[in-house]
Write an enzyme that holds these catalytic residues in place. Structure first.
Site, PDB file in Angstrom:
ATOM      1  N   ARG A 168     -15.821  28.578  12.504  1.00 25.05           N
ATOM      2  CA  ARG A 168     -15.264  29.494  12.126  1.00 25.05           C
ATOM      3  C   ARG A 168     -15.807  31.150  11.696  1.00 25.05           C
ATOM      4  O   ARG A 168     -17.118  31.015  11.772  1.00 25.05           O
ATOM      5  CB  ARG A 168     -14.953  28.996  11.070  1.00 25.05           C
ATOM      6  CG  ARG A 168     -13.592  30.244   9.756  1.00 25.05           C
ATOM      7  CD  ARG A 168     -13.595  29.218   8.602  1.00 25.05           C
ATOM      8  NE  ARG A 168     -12.874  30.414   7.848  1.00 25.05           N
ATOM      9  CZ  ARG A 168     -13.054  31.238   6.997  1.00 25.05           C
ATOM     10  NH1 ARG A 168     -14.520  31.712   6.822  1.00 25.05           N
ATOM     11  NH2 ARG A 168     -11.821  32.298   6.170  1.00 25.05           N
ATOM     12  N   LYS A 182     -23.527  34.156   6.552  1.00 24.65           N
ATOM     13  CA  LYS A 182     -23.579  33.288   5.338  1.00 24.65           C
ATOM     14  C   LYS A 182     -24.808  33.740   5.347  1.00 24.65           C
ATOM     15  O   LYS A 182     -25.308  34.455   5.781  1.00 24.65           O
ATOM     16  CB  LYS A 182     -23.299  32.189   5.756  1.00 24.65           C
ATOM     17  CG  LYS A 182     -22.363  31.456   5.735  1.00 24.65           C
ATOM     18  CD  LYS A 182     -20.737  31.903   4.626  1.00 24.65           C
ATOM     19  CE  LYS A 182     -19.599  30.725   5.237  1.00 24.65           C
ATOM     20  NZ  LYS A 182     -19.042  29.976   4.825  1.00 24.65           N
TER      21      LYS A 182
END
Length: 281
Positions: free
Chosen positions: A256, A221
């Site tokens: 995840r 991210k």
């Protein structure tokens, strides 16, 4: 017996000492991290099989990008992307599959095709009927916090808790048992600044007040890039592993991740070091 998620086929995914690893298969041309790399169904299926070999406990399949400014898809287009991959993976592995969608219609078709878990990036608040789908099929549902806009002055932790309380209420009202509900703070560009994402990881344990297992997804991210200076998402593997190891100490039950092999190795070492030391003879 440790807590577990019960799948529609009766299998149980235990939530114990080491977090479950959820590998990511994005069948999208505009994904932030790997857009276009797995646009072909056979490539996506092969990637999913590789994630299982690398140690994935769940394979998460998504056909619509969630990056800011992404082009919205109809359910028909989304299903055209994900169903061939679901069916192909179902033939090649028994590892549980999850469907990354906010649409009840897509979730229903995916479950009928062999998916076991729903992963909703809008926490059942954009299409509440998705909770009814989960309840009817006996499927666990992951409810993620999301926002349309970013507000740097917002008390983001309070906002996440209130949002997820509403999401849990929707799922419970539909008949999903609380032990089948997983919550996700939505790390990244889901209406959050990098500073807010860091705060949420730092305070992840606060989400345990909701009484549901926690999923953490910081993989590649932008917040990792802000901290490390890595502008290319694929270069953020080490930073992602560090964030997820910290999250595990704060109660994350599912991680995840794009890079499953690196995470599997890191968590094996983490678990080994977390065991009580043997007394010396």
């Amino acid at each position: 017996m440790p807590p577990a998620l019960t799948l529609p086929d009766g299998r149980r995914l235990a939530l114990d000492a080491s977090p479950l690893l959820m590998g990511i298969v994005n069948i999208t041309p505009d994904s932030f991290s790997d857009g276009g790399l797995l646009a072909d169904a056979e490539q996506a299926i092969a990637h999913g099989v590789r994630l299982v070999a690398d140690g994935a406990d769940i394979v998460d399949i998504g056909g619509e990008s969630t990056r800011p400014g992404h082009a919205p898809l109809t359910a028909a287009v989304e299903l055209g992307r994900v169903l061939p991959v679901i069916k192909g993976l179902r033939q090649r592995t028994r590892t549980p599959l999850s469907i990354d969608t906010w649409k009840a219609e897509v979730a229903e078709a995916a479950l009928l095709a062999g998916v076991s878990i729903i992963n909703d990036v809008w926490g059942a608040q954009r299409d509440p009927a998705i909770a009814d789908v989960a309840a009817r099929h006996g499927a666990p549902i992951i409810l993620m916090h999301n926002r349309e806009t970013t507000d740097p002055g917002l008390d983001i932790l309070s906002d996440v808790l209130r949002f997820l309380e509403r999401s849990i209420g929707i799922a419970l009202a539909a008949g999903v048992p609380r032990e089948q509900i997983v919550v996700d703070p939505g790390i990244g560009l889901f209406g959050k600044t990098p500073e807010q994402s860091l705060l949420l990881i730092r305070r992840l344990a606060k989400l345990q007040e909701l009484g549901c297992p926690i999923l953490l997804g910081a993989s590649r991210k932008s917040v990792i890039g802000v901290v490390t200076g890595q502008s290319v998402p694929a270069d953020r593997v080490a930073g992602s592993v560090a964030a997820h190891l910290y999250g595990a100490t704060q109660g994350a039950a599912i991680i995840r991740a794009h890079d499953v092999a690196a995470h599997a190795q890191a968590f094996k070492v983490w678990v080994a070091l977390s065991q009580p030391s043997e007394p010396r003879a």
